[in-house]
Design a protein around this motif. Structure first.
Motif, PDB file in Angstrom:
ATOM      1  N   UNK A  53      -8.192  54.125  42.920  1.00 52.59           N
ATOM      2  CA  UNK A  53      -7.159  55.100  43.261  1.00 52.59           C
ATOM      3  C   UNK A  53      -7.668  56.523  43.097  1.00 52.59           C
ATOM      4  N   UNK A  54      -8.475  56.755  42.065  1.00 52.68           N
ATOM      5  CA  UNK A  54      -9.062  58.082  41.877  1.00 52.68           C
ATOM      6  C   UNK A  54     -10.020  58.411  43.016  1.00 52.68           C
ATOM      7  N   UNK A  55     -10.879  57.444  43.364  1.00 58.83           N
ATOM      8  CA  UNK A  55     -11.830  57.675  44.453  1.00 58.83           C
ATOM      9  C   UNK A  55     -11.107  57.923  45.775  1.00 58.83           C
ATOM     10  N   UNK A  56     -10.035  57.198  46.006  1.00 58.86           N
ATOM     11  CA  UNK A  56      -9.272  57.367  47.242  1.00 58.86           C
ATOM     12  C   UNK A  56      -8.626  58.741  47.327  1.00 58.86           C
ATOM     13  N   UNK A  57      -8.456  59.389  46.169  1.00 57.26           N
ATOM     14  CA  UNK A  57      -7.883  60.734  46.130  1.00 57.26           C
ATOM     15  C   UNK A  57      -8.958  61.811  46.132  1.00 57.26           C
ATOM     16  N   UNK A  58     -10.215  61.404  46.369  1.00 58.12           N
ATOM     17  CA  UNK A  58     -11.306  62.366  46.429  1.00 58.12           C
ATOM     18  C   UNK A  58     -11.848  62.780  45.084  1.00 58.12           C
ATOM     19  N   UNK A  59     -11.594  61.974  44.061  1.00 61.67           N
ATOM     20  CA  UNK A  59     -12.036  62.292  42.701  1.00 61.67           C
ATOM     21  C   UNK A  59     -13.188  61.383  42.317  1.00 61.67           C
ATOM     22  N   UNK A  60     -14.221  61.946  41.722  1.00 57.35           N
ATOM     23  CA  UNK A  60     -15.321  61.152  41.192  1.00 57.35           C
ATOM     24  C   UNK A  60     -14.937  60.667  39.800  1.00 57.35           C
ATOM     25  N   UNK A  61     -14.639  59.366  39.631  1.00 54.60           N
ATOM     26  CA  UNK A  61     -14.188  58.868  38.323  1.00 54.60           C
ATOM     27  C   UNK A  61     -15.168  59.140  37.195  1.00 54.60           C
ATOM     28  N   UNK A  62     -16.464  59.225  37.517  1.00 52.30           N
ATOM     29  CA  UNK A  62     -17.473  59.410  36.478  1.00 52.30           C
ATOM     30  C   UNK A  62     -17.470  60.816  35.897  1.00 52.30           C
ATOM     31  N   UNK A  63     -16.816  61.745  36.575  1.00 50.50           N
ATOM     32  CA  UNK A  63     -16.799  63.131  36.093  1.00 50.50           C
ATOM     33  C   UNK A  63     -15.602  63.423  35.186  1.00 50.50           C
ATOM     34  N   UNK A  64     -14.762  62.420  34.955  1.00 53.33           N
ATOM     35  CA  UNK A  64     -13.577  62.609  34.126  1.00 53.33           C
ATOM     36  C   UNK A  64     -13.755  62.004  32.743  1.00 53.33           C
ATOM     37  N   UNK A  65     -12.965  62.517  31.802  1.00 52.56           N
ATOM     38  CA  UNK A  65     -12.847  61.916  30.477  1.00 52.56           C
ATOM     39  C   UNK A  65     -11.537  61.139  30.440  1.00 52.56           C
ATOM     40  N   UNK A  66     -11.504  60.015  29.706  1.00 49.47           N
ATOM     41  CA  UNK A  66     -10.363  59.112  29.688  1.00 49.47           C
ATOM     42  C   UNK A  66      -9.857  58.925  28.264  1.00 49.47           C
ATOM     43  N   UNK A  67      -8.531  58.986  28.108  1.00 48.90           N
ATOM     44  CA  UNK A  67      -7.909  58.773  26.802  1.00 48.90           C
ATOM     45  C   UNK A  67      -6.810  57.743  26.961  1.00 48.90           C
ATOM     46  N   UNK A  68      -6.932  56.621  26.257  1.00 50.70           N
ATOM     47  CA  UNK A  68      -5.968  55.527  26.347  1.00 50.70           C
ATOM     48  C   UNK A  68      -5.015  55.613  25.166  1.00 50.70           C
ATOM     49  N   UNK A  69      -3.780  55.983  25.442  1.00 50.68           N
ATOM     50  CA  UNK A  69      -2.776  56.174  24.385  1.00 50.68           C
ATOM     51  C   UNK A  69      -2.017  54.865  24.181  1.00 50.68           C
ATOM     52  N   UNK A  70      -1.924  54.432  22.922  1.00 50.55           N
ATOM     53  CA  UNK A  70      -1.378  53.107  22.649  1.00 50.55           C
ATOM     54  C   UNK A  70      -2.389  52.041  23.015  1.00 50.55           C
ATOM     55  N   UNK A  71      -3.629  52.302  22.617  1.00 55.84           N
ATOM     56  CA  UNK A  71      -4.759  51.476  23.055  1.00 55.84           C
ATOM     57  C   UNK A  71      -4.771  50.088  22.453  1.00 55.84           C
ATOM     58  N   UNK A  72      -3.990  49.862  21.413  1.00 58.42           N
ATOM     59  CA  UNK A  72      -3.957  48.537  20.806  1.00 58.42           C
ATOM     60  C   UNK A  72      -5.323  48.077  20.335  1.00 58.42           C
ATOM     61  N   UNK A  73      -5.739  46.933  20.798  1.00 56.82           N
ATOM     62  CA  UNK A  73      -7.030  46.362  20.398  1.00 56.82           C
ATOM     63  C   UNK A  73      -8.177  46.816  21.286  1.00 56.82           C
ATOM     64  N   UNK A  74      -7.955  47.820  22.114  1.00 61.56           N
ATOM     65  CA  UNK A  74      -9.042  48.435  22.873  1.00 61.56           C
ATOM     66  C   UNK A  74      -9.451  47.726  24.134  1.00 61.56           C
ATOM     67  N   UNK A  75      -8.599  46.845  24.662  1.00 71.21           N
ATOM     68  CA  UNK A  75      -8.991  46.074  25.840  1.00 71.21           C
ATOM     69  C   UNK A  75      -9.198  46.966  27.067  1.00 71.21           C
ATOM     70  N   UNK A  76      -8.285  47.927  27.273  1.00 71.99           N
ATOM     71  CA  UNK A  76      -8.435  48.771  28.458  1.00 71.99           C
ATOM     72  C   UNK A  76      -9.618  49.723  28.302  1.00 71.99           C
ATOM     73  N   UNK A  77      -9.833  50.208  27.100  1.00 73.38           N
ATOM     74  CA  UNK A  77     -11.022  51.039  26.837  1.00 73.38           C
ATOM     75  C   UNK A  77     -12.279  50.245  27.145  1.00 73.38           C
TER      76      UNK A  77
END
Length: 274
Positions: A53-77
């Motif tokens: 979805x980010x790439x489809x919007x013209x965004x390079x996903x590798x140039x962003x920083x990601x913060x997972x709020x309510x990360x639990x056991x870290x699966x999405x991270x």
């Protein structure tokens, strides 16, 4: 839509912080292989959707920083890291889950925040992309969390996954003797397409990616199967029911998904002033 419990400060404190080890049992793997399997089968598709979805919007996903709020056991991270994204971190109120996840990462990725800190980490994160996978429905103050994101100049994208008011909820209204998956325990908020649209309007977000899918037909199958068992029908009838129902379960669910009537939705939101 409120569930079985009143969403008080005491309720949230008890479920997610005081008794967090009991709650964490739902997400604690038996070993690393089980952790990797859960990451790959459940969370990697979510991460791939965000990436695409980010790439489809013209965004390079590798140039962003990601913060997972309510990360639990870290699966999405963990799933984001598997896609080659390196600037990834997360936070959760459950110390037992955070500690477990950090033991599995080569270096710690998660921190623990206080449940009563007024969503401070959402106000102070410098990440461009903030994810909340199955989180909004557990928060006592979801509006405050969204306000914090809206006021943070660093945040540009919000990726959410929320349960919806769908066929599954009507099934739950009909039978108190079968486990309620949507409106049970910590699920104290449900969403609709209209309420999500209202939320975006209120906080100046726009939807740039959405993925509707659910397990309503699985819930229906489960409820029917349990009632057949309860009524002591013959083994032939149970086998015949399974054979018939499972042939159309996926295709029937897909029709619900197409109509946005499914029990869950993933949405990638962009701040209009970003």
């Amino acid at each position: 839509m409120n569930g079985a419990h009143e969403d008080t400060t005491e309720f949230c404190q008890t479920v997610y912080a005081v008794d967090d080890e009991d709650y964490a049992q739902n997400y604690t793997p038996a070993d690393r292989n089980e952790y990797e399997y859960r990451t790959a089968s459940i969370y990697l598709p979510k991460a791939e959707f965000l990436f695409t979805a980010l790439k489809s919007s013209g965004v390079d996903p590798h140039k962003n920083a990601y913060f997972d709020y309510g990360a639990g056991s870290g699966y999405f991270v963990s799933a984001l890291l598997k896609l080659g994204l390196n600037n990834v971190s997360g936070s959760d109120v459950s110390k037992s889950q955070v500690d477990m996840a950090n033991r599995l990462f080569p270096s710690p990725r998660l921190t623990c925040h206080d449940i009563n800190d007024n969503h401070e980490s959402l106000a102070t994160t410098k990440s461009q992309v903030v994810s909340m996978i199955g989180v909004l429905e557990h928060l006592k103050s979801p509006r405050k969390a969204l306000q914090r994101l809206n006021e943070n100049p660093h945040v540009e994208y919000i990726f959410i996954s929320v349960p919806t008011f769908s066929l599954s909820v009507y099934l739950e209204m009909l039978d108190d003797n079968v486990f309620h998956r949507q409106l049970h325990g910590g699920h104290t908020h449900l969403y609709t397409e209209d309420s999500l649209s209202y939320m975006c309007s209120e906080f100046n977000f726009e939807v740039i990616g959405q993925w509707w899918f659910g397990t309503d037909l699985v819930d229906l199958y489960r409820q029917l199967h349990i009632n057949l068992e309860t009524n002591n029908v013959s083994s032939y009838i149970k086998k015949d029911f399974n054979k018939r129902f499972l042939t159309f379960l996926d295709s029937a669910q897909l029709e619900l998904d197409k109509q946005k009537e499914s029990s869950e939705v993933h949405m990638l939101l962009r701040k209009k002033n970003a």
